[in-house]
Structures are given as C-alpha cells and as structure tokens.
Design an enzyme around this catalytic site. Structure first.
Site, PDB file in Angstrom:
ATOM      1  N   ASN A 172       6.731  24.165  -2.895  1.00  0.00           N
ATOM      2  CA  ASN A 172       7.073  22.871  -3.486  1.00  0.00           C
ATOM      3  C   ASN A 172       8.139  22.175  -2.646  1.00  0.00           C
ATOM      4  O   ASN A 172       8.628  22.720  -1.651  1.00  0.00           O
ATOM      5  CB  ASN A 172       7.505  23.031  -4.948  1.00  0.00           C
ATOM      6  N   MET A 174      11.079  21.506  -3.543  1.00  0.00           N
ATOM      7  CA  MET A 174      12.404  22.014  -3.909  1.00  0.00           C
ATOM      8  C   MET A 174      13.233  21.056  -4.763  1.00  0.00           C
ATOM      9  O   MET A 174      14.443  21.207  -4.852  1.00  0.00           O
ATOM     10  CB  MET A 174      13.201  22.430  -2.667  1.00  0.00           C
ATOM     11  N   HIS A 207       1.545  19.502 -10.644  1.00  0.00           N
ATOM     12  CA  HIS A 207       2.271  19.799 -11.868  1.00  0.00           C
ATOM     13  C   HIS A 207       1.296  20.043 -13.020  1.00  0.00           C
ATOM     14  O   HIS A 207       1.536  19.608 -14.150  1.00  0.00           O
ATOM     15  CB  HIS A 207       3.203  18.635 -12.224  1.00  0.00           C
TER      16      HIS A 207
END
Length: 596
Positions: A138, A140, A532
């Site tokens: 990802n 971060m 997500h």
C-alpha cells in the site's frame, strides 16, 4: 519532441522497468534471507492448536500477536504466501516496486459499462499474497476515517463500534513519531507505545498548494486524523525508517514466541464442522499435501474481503441457491455472504503547473538519497460538497511532481493499468511541473458481490464489483471532480496559467471538456480500485457476523478483516483493519475466559 519522450516512457521505459522490478523482487527473495520473520512451522496431520487464524495479512498478524500474549494458548497462523520480499521494507523502493510483489491476481468481472480506459475492460484488484498481505504494497497512508463512520456502524445495530469505543484501539496499535502532530491539539487522540510506527512531516514543496486550497475556502490541518477531518494536510505514514507492514510491525517483534506457529505457502481449503461447530481447517501445503488441523477453541477467518467469503461458501455457509448451483452442501443458509461489496474507486486528475528547467528524471534520482521516505511530496484532502456537512464526500491524494518525472507514468502504466493512450497523454503533460492527483469517491452507494467460480479452492472467486452501478454515484463523482478542479481558479494556479490536462479518454471526446457530462463519462471509464474492498461479511443485526464478529448460524468461527465493515469508512482502510483486529482480539480473549 516531448511527445516522443512521452511515447518512449510508456512504450519502452515502463515495460522495461516492470521487468526490472520483477527481477529485483525475485532476486531479493532468492538471495536475501529475511530474518525478520519466523521459520516455517512443521505440523502433522490431525495436530491441534487452541486457535487457527486463516490469513496472515493485516488483520491476521495483529490477531496472532495478541492471542499469543496468553502464554498457554497455541496459535497457528496460516498464510497462502511467503515472507515478503526484503525490499518491501524500504519505503521509497517498495512504493515503486509494489506492483511486482506477490499478488492474488484478482480481476473484476467485465461489465461492459465501466473501465473503458483499461485495455481489458476489467480492474486489477491488487491484494498482496505474503505475510503482512497488502500492507507490504500500500501507499502507507495512515487514515482513520471520520467519527461519523463509526457512529453509523453502531446505529446499524453494532453496539460498541461507535467512535468513542474504537478510538482506544486506534491508540493502542499506534507508535506516533511526529513533532508536527505532537505539538498539535489533537495529540491526545494518538498513541505512542504501540507496535505500528506512524510519522508525519511537512515539506516546503507543498506550501504553495496548501495556500491555493486555503484560498478556495478549505481548512489546512496539522493532523488529518485530528478532531476535524475536513481540509487538506500532509499525510501521516505507516513508516518509521522502515515500512510498517503488519508482518514487520506485529510479527517481527514476537517471532520467537514459542506458542506462535506460522505456516507459509499454505492454502486454507475449507473449514470443517462437527455439527454446527467449527473444529478444524483443511489446508494444502506447497507440495500439494492436504492435511487437517484442529482448533480446540476458535477459528478466525482473516483472509480478506475477497477470500473470507469464498472460504465461508466453500465451507457450506452462504446463499443456499448459489451453493447448490456450485455443488456445495449447505451447512447454514446465509444469504448475505459475499454481498455488500464496497470499494473506494479513484480517477486521476492532472493539473499543469510552472514551467521549470528541471532535467527529465533528475528529480526521481534524488530518491536514492531518501529511501526511508515516501518517494514524493504528498497532499491529502478530505472534502464535503455540502459545507455544513461534518464528513467528507471525496478524498484527494495529490503529488506535486517536477518536470519530466517518471512517477506519473509508472503509476499509470504499472499500478493502475490505464491504457497507453491515457498514459502517453499523462506523460506528455510532464513537460512542465504538474499536480498529479487521485480523486476518490468515499461513500459509493453501489454494491457488488463475491461468488464462487468453482469448488476448487485454488480458483479465484468471481468479483462482481459493480462500480458506479448506482446512477447517483456517477453524478456525485462528477460533482466531486468539478469541485476539486475549481482550484485552478486560485491565484497561484492562474498565475502559471494552470490547466486541467486532457487525458484523451476516447469515450468522452464528444462531451464538452471538464463539463458535468464529461466528468460523468470520465469517471465511468477511468475508474480504478484504491484496493479498499470491504463489507462482504458485514456485521449487523442480521449480518453475516454479529457485533462480536462471530459467524451467525455456527459456533467457534469468527471473521476479522475488512469484510466485516457494514459500510466503508471515509479514508484508507489499513489503520481501520488494524483497529478491528485489535478490538476483535480483546473480544476473543474475553469470550475465552481471559481479561483483556
């Protein structure tokens, strides 16, 4: 001349760099022994553990950590992938190489309406297949969402999931290292002793952009996770010199606990029941050997919002009509398993900036001196279209990029997989400085679903994303894009004659550029996933799981991952999944006679 350079970037450099990325990741895994992680456990067929956790991603690593705090409990963590590549820990490099890390290779089912800006007409649903899961790949960003998200969860029948109840778990997991936030009024909302390192630093390159957003009426915040979320801020990152993946943050510190056992490169095939009680897991090792491993207390599914509903259905829990169609014996008819799929969808927006004299790629080479940082200055915004609203409608993740950078091209070609025509137009825009942004619709009403492709556990399930299937979402997204791009009217943007870059979306070339109809068409064709995915085993009064995340209709089985969210939150989901796992771990302890 510059168009030729853009063409070379997309047609030659991006594919070449993709090959180099794969070689770097492969060789780092082959020749570098990552001693940060435990050795492979050796188990025999029929062996028993107190708890079996399926999935060593973000949630699974937290649950394994917290349950092994009880010294007389044995915990087995089953992960389908291996240890993450060594380079995953280096922040700047991991961002650039993440697209080549081990992945589940999920793609959405083509719907014929959306994703025209992708050659396949489908969207790659990137999910990391390694210890720590997607937290290794990802960007971060540490974002908790909005207070209203959790209060709404509670109002949907999930008492104990309101903001005041979940905040202690956000704080518990966090180790804040930020002078900027430590000096702010919101410092009381943060933790400093947790496993997860979080940092935040403001840099000079973003100042003029913050001034422009402020001129347009937006608040400028010190802390995107503070008392107020609406406004623009520098992000907080899950990095503290090294990337704080769930594996590195939660497993590395406890890798020598004698009651922790980890099986890697091991596929969980199904959960086995004695009557209606979950008692064992059927697993398949890398060499094909199938074993049955028993759990005397509980089995926890933390396989993610795609694989957890797949495992439930393979185990006989799901919509009866679908299970019968696939040839699975129904143990419990749970119609909502796999439904309620939600995701944050993004589109790129590029605004031109100053004409600089920076040489192409020169700014990118500076990354070599700052490998412990995010590889670009970043601005994050959360904006409500209605100014009296307390929660945001869209998120902006914007990168001020210097002339000639390859970062935009790499994100276009190698991360989000937009087609060459779009990526060439994007690369061509870098003949001057640009503000490259990903604009996210935070609260889509559209819902998708997960369904089995076959009863073979090795076959990926079908992901019916159904992005923007709700017409109201299309209109809302267009309004968000109109609202965001209005920043070109700020004085600093007008001074440099800033323009919205035409990314040559062929499906929209008959719409008036930058009009409402244009943005509606643009959103439909350029949408991509922000990775997500959530909601497919939602908790609720009549949900797949109850408020303590126990699977309805059976005993001894819980789901702990992003799939339990009844509604997606107002931001990135990594911090939220860690919070869910922390809270679930306390529930599991309490329900098994141990005070949290």
């Amino acid at each position: 001349m510059w168009f030729l350079w853009a063409y070379i970037q997309v047609k030659i450099l991006a594919p070449l760099l993709a090959v180099i990325q794969i070689l770097i990741v492969s060789t780092s895994s082959l020749f570098l022994n990552n001693e940060h992680y435990p050795n492979q456990a050796k188990v025999y067929d029929g062996e028993s553990f107190d708890f079996i956790v399926i999935g060593g991603g973000s949630a699974g690593c937290v649950v394994a950590n917290r349950l092994t705090e009880v010294g007389n409990w044995t915990v087995l963590l089953v992960e389908a992938g291996d240890d993450p590549p060594y380079v995953s820990e280096i922040p700047a490099i991991s961002i650039l190489l993440g697209a080549s890390f081990p992945d589940w290779n999920h793609y959405t089912v083509k719907d014929g309406v959306t994703a025209g800006g992708h050659d396949t007409g489908t969207i790659h649903q990137t999910m990391g297949k390694m210890l720590g899961g997607s937290s290794n790949i990802n960007y971060m960003f540490y974002v908790r969402g909005n207070k209203a998200d959790y209060d709404e969860w509670a109002a949907m029948g999930n008492r104990g999931w309101d903001w005041d109840s979940v905040l202690p778990y956000f704080k518990k997991t966090q180790r804040l290292r930020s002078d900027l936030i430590s000096r702010s009024q919101s410092f009381s909302l943060h933790g400093s002793e947790g496993y997860l390192g979080v940092t935040s630093v403001r840099d000079k390159q973003t100042k003029k952009y913050f001034d422009a957003f402020k001129e347009m009426g937006h608040d400028i915040l010190d802390d995107i996770n503070g008392f107020e979320q609406l406004g623009y801020s520098v992000p907080s990152y899950t990095l503290d010199k090294l990337r704080q993946s769930a594996g590195f943050a939660f497993i590395t510190p406890i890798k020598d606990r004698p009651n922790l056992f980890i099986l890697k490169n091991t596929l969980a095939r199904k959960v086995i029941f004695d009557g209606k009680r979950a008692v064992a897991v059927e697993i398949q090792e890398s060499k094909g050997v199938i074993k049955t491993l028993k759990a005397t207390k509980e089995i926890i599914l933390s396989a993610g919002a795609v694989n957890s509903p797949q495992l439930l259905m393979l185990s006989g829990i799901g919509p009866k009509d679908h299970l019968e169609e696939m040839g699975v014996n129904t143990l419990f008819n749970s119609p909502d398993v796999g439904t309620n799929l939600q995701d944050h969808i993004v589109v790129p927006v590029v605004l031109t900036g100053e004409s600089s004299t920076t040489l192409p790629i020169l700014d990118d080479l500076k990354l070599l001196n700052n490998l412990d940082r995010f590889p670009a200055s970043t601005i994050m915004g959360h904006v409500a279209l209605e100014k009296n609203q307390s929660f945001p409608d869209y998120q902006v993740t914007a990168f001020p990029l210097k002339r000639g950078t390859l970062l935009a091209t790499l994100m276009c070609s190698n991360v989000f997989n937009w087609n060459d025509q779009i990526c060439i137009a994007m690369a061509d825009s870098t003949k001057q400085d640009t503000l490259f942004a990903l604009v996210t619709l935070l609260h889509p009403k559209s819902r998708g679903k997960i369904r089995l492709k076959s009863i073979n556990p090795k076959d990926n399930p079908r992901v019916y994303a159904d992005h923007l299937s709700n017409k109201g979402d299309v209109k809302k997204f267009a309004q968000c894009l109109l609202d965001y791009t209005s920043v070109v009217n700020a004085k600093s943007f007008m001074k440099v004659k800033s323009k919205i870059v035409d990314l040559k979306v062929k499906q929209c070339n008959r719409k008036p550029f930058a009009s409402t109809k244009y943005w509606e068409c643009y959103a439909l064709n350029l949408l991509a996933s922000q990775y997500h995915v959530s909601g497919t085993c939602a908790m609720g009064t009549d949900g797949v799981v109850d408020k303590r995340l126990r699977v309805r209709g059976v005993k001894g089985l819980r789901v702990v991952d992003a799939s339990v969210m009844p509604k997606i939150v107002s931001g990135n989901t990594y911090a939220v999944v860690l919070m869910i796992a922390e809270k679930a771990s306390d529930m599991i302890k309490s329900d098994n006679g141990v005070s949290a």
